[in-house]
Design an enzyme around this catalytic site. Structure first.
Site, mmCIF file in Angstrom:
data_model
loop_
_atom_site.group_PDB
_atom_site.id
_atom_site.type_symbol
_atom_site.label_atom_id
_atom_site.label_comp_id
_atom_site.label_asym_id
_atom_site.label_seq_id
_atom_site.Cartn_x
_atom_site.Cartn_y
_atom_site.Cartn_z
ATOM 1 N N ARG A 152 0.824 -1.224 0.000
ATOM 2 C CA ARG A 152 0.000 0.000 0.000
ATOM 3 C C ARG A 152 0.849 1.261 0.000
ATOM 4 O O ARG A 152 0.602 2.196 -0.737
ATOM 5 C CB ARG A 152 -0.912 0.006 1.244
ATOM 6 C CG ARG A 152 -2.224 -0.695 1.016
ATOM 7 C CD ARG A 152 -3.023 -0.718 2.277
ATOM 8 N NE ARG A 152 -2.258 -1.308 3.383
ATOM 9 C CZ ARG A 152 -2.793 -1.982 4.385
ATOM 10 N NH1 ARG A 152 -4.090 -2.147 4.432
ATOM 11 N NH2 ARG A 152 -2.051 -2.488 5.349
ATOM 12 N N VAL B 75 -0.233 -23.143 6.345
ATOM 13 C CA VAL B 75 -0.487 -24.020 7.494
ATOM 14 C C VAL B 75 0.797 -24.185 8.305
ATOM 15 O O VAL B 75 1.804 -24.675 7.797
ATOM 16 C CB VAL B 75 -0.996 -25.408 7.045
ATOM 17 C CG1 VAL B 75 -1.226 -26.305 8.254
ATOM 18 C CG2 VAL B 75 -2.280 -25.270 6.245
ATOM 19 N N GLY C 8 3.088 -22.162 9.408
ATOM 20 C CA GLY C 8 4.254 -21.334 9.089
ATOM 21 C C GLY C 8 5.414 -22.091 8.476
ATOM 22 O O GLY C 8 5.325 -22.584 7.349
ATOM 23 N N ILE D 224 6.750 -24.940 9.185
ATOM 24 C CA ILE D 224 6.778 -26.410 9.249
ATOM 25 C C ILE D 224 6.307 -26.982 7.905
ATOM 26 O O ILE D 224 5.221 -26.639 7.461
ATOM 27 C CB ILE D 224 5.849 -26.937 10.367
ATOM 28 C CG1 ILE D 224 6.140 -26.217 11.691
ATOM 29 C CG2 ILE D 224 5.990 -28.433 10.514
ATOM 30 C CD1 ILE D 224 5.142 -26.545 12.791
ATOM 31 N N ASP E 207 -8.573 -19.187 13.093
ATOM 32 C CA ASP E 207 -7.319 -19.371 12.359
ATOM 33 C C ASP E 207 -6.926 -20.856 12.341
ATOM 34 O O ASP E 207 -6.562 -21.401 11.289
ATOM 35 C CB ASP E 207 -6.221 -18.521 13.024
ATOM 36 C CG ASP E 207 -4.873 -18.724 12.380
ATOM 37 O OD1 ASP E 207 -4.644 -18.176 11.290
ATOM 38 O OD2 ASP E 207 -4.042 -19.444 12.973
ATOM 39 N N LYS F 180 -6.668 -23.667 9.050
ATOM 40 C CA LYS F 180 -5.541 -24.571 8.773
ATOM 41 C C LYS F 180 -5.989 -26.026 8.808
ATOM 42 O O LYS F 180 -5.575 -26.838 7.980
ATOM 43 C CB LYS F 180 -4.420 -24.331 9.785
ATOM 44 C CG LYS F 180 -3.840 -22.921 9.690
ATOM 45 C CD LYS F 180 -3.001 -22.612 10.922
ATOM 46 C CE LYS F 180 -2.452 -21.207 10.911
ATOM 47 N NZ LYS F 180 -1.863 -20.829 12.219
#
Ligand SMILES: NC(=O)c1ccc[n+]([C@@H]2O[C@H](COP(=O)([O-])OP(=O)(O)OC[C@H]3O[C@@H](n4cnc5c(N)ncnc54)[C@H](OP(=O)(O)O)[C@@H]3O)[C@@H](O)[C@H]2O)c1
Length: 435
Positions: free
Chosen positions: A46, A134, A136, A138, A203, A207
């Site tokens: 932005r 999902v 981060g 991993i 959240d 996932k």
């Protein structure tokens, strides 16, 4: 020299700037592993004037991020803006329609529109990858889609939200109440100013829905995830759990069984669970994530690591780019989008569990007898019962109990019998014991 994979980055916040850092720091190593360089061509956010701690001078800037999808010099668009709909979805659709590959970390968008986007990617013959969406850093999607591809899964479950795990483990270690720990988590940057998505379990449900679709070859059904957050937990629940040999974790769990007619049913739940102290998930502390996959040949696989943060999340985004650069993107899910089955949700009633029930009641004679009678009438067998605190006459008392294994429908029936009882000062809390 093989042509570079040319990418455009939409979103230069935590993850976007992280991707630039990963590509700058490990560019040579990544080029060797990918078989060709990965080159950023254009970027968009932005506010062009914002200092993001990375040098953007070598990249073209687009004020309107939708223009990234139209650039002839871009092979893959990387969407790191966020939001289930709006500009992120418009960009994703635009990129795939223009024949570009798409990499995203956007779990909300994939949980709501993953099937449509996967179909669009397959129709266009381009890649769609979302490893970072999902858990981060991993590589659980790769683990599920590739590493465990030979297995039929009995279930998958895990700790999918670092904010909740930070709050729960801090409550466990300090004995403090939810509101206090949440404020501290916000001050330390572990929780957003508006923490609703995290603490209400949404959240984690995004996932879980993505993992369940990959693991069970089912169409994503985010709406069917039975979701309950952590906001009702009290310090006393942690003390009770500890006394019983358990810790409390927000667990996302999915399994897929056949019903009496042989039709597949998908069960998806996000809820605080009591986890036995010896279970690997009980040792998962702080903002860490962990996912368990149970395969019929591989056995129990545990994936654990940082579920968020610039470095770990960017690492997963770049892993997707490397797979694309190698020409190994595959289908977005474990099977082609058209073959993902519409698996109806499984009702919870027939499921058998041990459960922890906590009642907050007025301290007066007969309350315990009333609760016990409801349990008996509904066929719930009580394994242990704890009455907490002896406040002033007329004050509140916590009554906690653990049931023997039995159908969830019996617990629901018992709670229905108690509904409206003037003895209860708030609705009872139910947590299942992770078996
Ligand atoms: N943060 C994590 O640890 C993490 C972990 C896993 C997945 N994810 C996912 O990764 C995605 C990005 O998260 P983040 O934490 O990096 O978010 P963030 O720090 O808020 O960054 C969002 C970026 O998008 C830009 N943006 C927002 N609206 C825009 C618009 N209309 N046009 C152009 N740019 C726009 C912002 O621009 P300005 O900077 O100019 O405001 C900012 O650069 C989300 O889908 C999130 O769920 C994040």
């Amino acid at each position: 020299m093989v042509a570079p994979l040319r990418i455009a980055l939409a979103g230069l916040g935590t993850v976007g700037a992280g991707v630039i850092r990963v590509l700058e720091t490990n560019g040579a190593l990544i080029a060797r592993r990918a078989g060709r360089p990965i080159e950023i061509v254009a970027v968009s956010a932005r506010d062009r004037s914002r200092d993001r701690g990375v040098d953007l001078s070598a990249y073209a800037w687009e004020d309107d991020m939708s223009r990234l999808a139209a650039r002839a010099d871009v092979d893959v668009v990387v969407e790191l803006v966020g939001g289930a709909d709006g500009p992120a979805l418009a960009l994703a659709r635009g990129a795939l329609a223009a024949g570009k590959g798409l990499v995203t970390a956007n779990k909300a968008m994939i949980a709501h529109h993953g099937l449509e986007l996967a179909q669009a990617a397959e129709d266009a013959g381009v890649a769609l990858r979302f490893e970072a969406a999902v858990a981060g850093g991993i590589p659980v999607i790769m683990g599920l889609r590739e590493g465990a591809a030979a297995n039929a899964l009995s279930r998958l479950y895990g700790i999918l939200n670092g904010t909740c795990n930070y709050i729960l483990t801090t409550m466990e270690h300090t004995g403090r109440d939810f509101a206090e720990v949440l404020s501290e988590a916000q001050a330390l940057g572990y929780a957003e100013a508006d923490p609703t998505f995290d603490i209400d379990g949404i959240d984690a449900a995004h996932k879980l829905a993505i993992l369940a679709a990959i693991g069970f070859g089912a169409q994503i059904d985010f709406g069917a995830v039975e979701t309950e957050g952590i906001g009702r937990l009290k310090a006393a629940d942690f003390a009770q759990a500890a006394e019983l040999g358990y810790v409390i974790r927000l667990i996302g769990l999915a399994d897929c069984d056949e019903d009496a007619d042989g039709a597949r049913r998908l069960f998806q739940r996000v809820q605080p669970y009591l986890v036995p102290r010896g279970h690997p998930l009980a040792a998962v502390d702080g903002a860490t994530n962990a996912v368990v996959i149970e395969g019929n040949f591989a056995g129990r696989l545990l994936f654990q690591g940082a579920g968020a943060g610039a470095g770990p999340t960017a690492s997963a985004v770049v892993a997707d780019l490397i797979a694309i650069a190698r020409g190994q993107a595959g289908t977005p899910f474990s099977v082609p989008a058209a073959e993902l089955e519409p698996v109806p949700p499984a009702g919870a009633g027939h499921r058998r569990n041990r459960a922890y029930l906590r009642f907050t009641v007025t301290d007066r004679p007969g309350v315990l007898a009333e609760i016990s009678a409801a349990m008996r009438d509904a066929g719930v067998s009580i394994e242990s019962l704890i009455q907490q605190g002896r406040p002033e006459e007329g004050g509140e008392v916590l009554i906690a109990m653990v049931t023997h294994e039995g159908p969830e429908s019996a617990v629901s029936a018992a709670l229905a019998l108690l509904e409206g009882s003037p003895s209860l000062t708030e609705p009872p809390l139910v947590m299942r014991l992770l078996g």
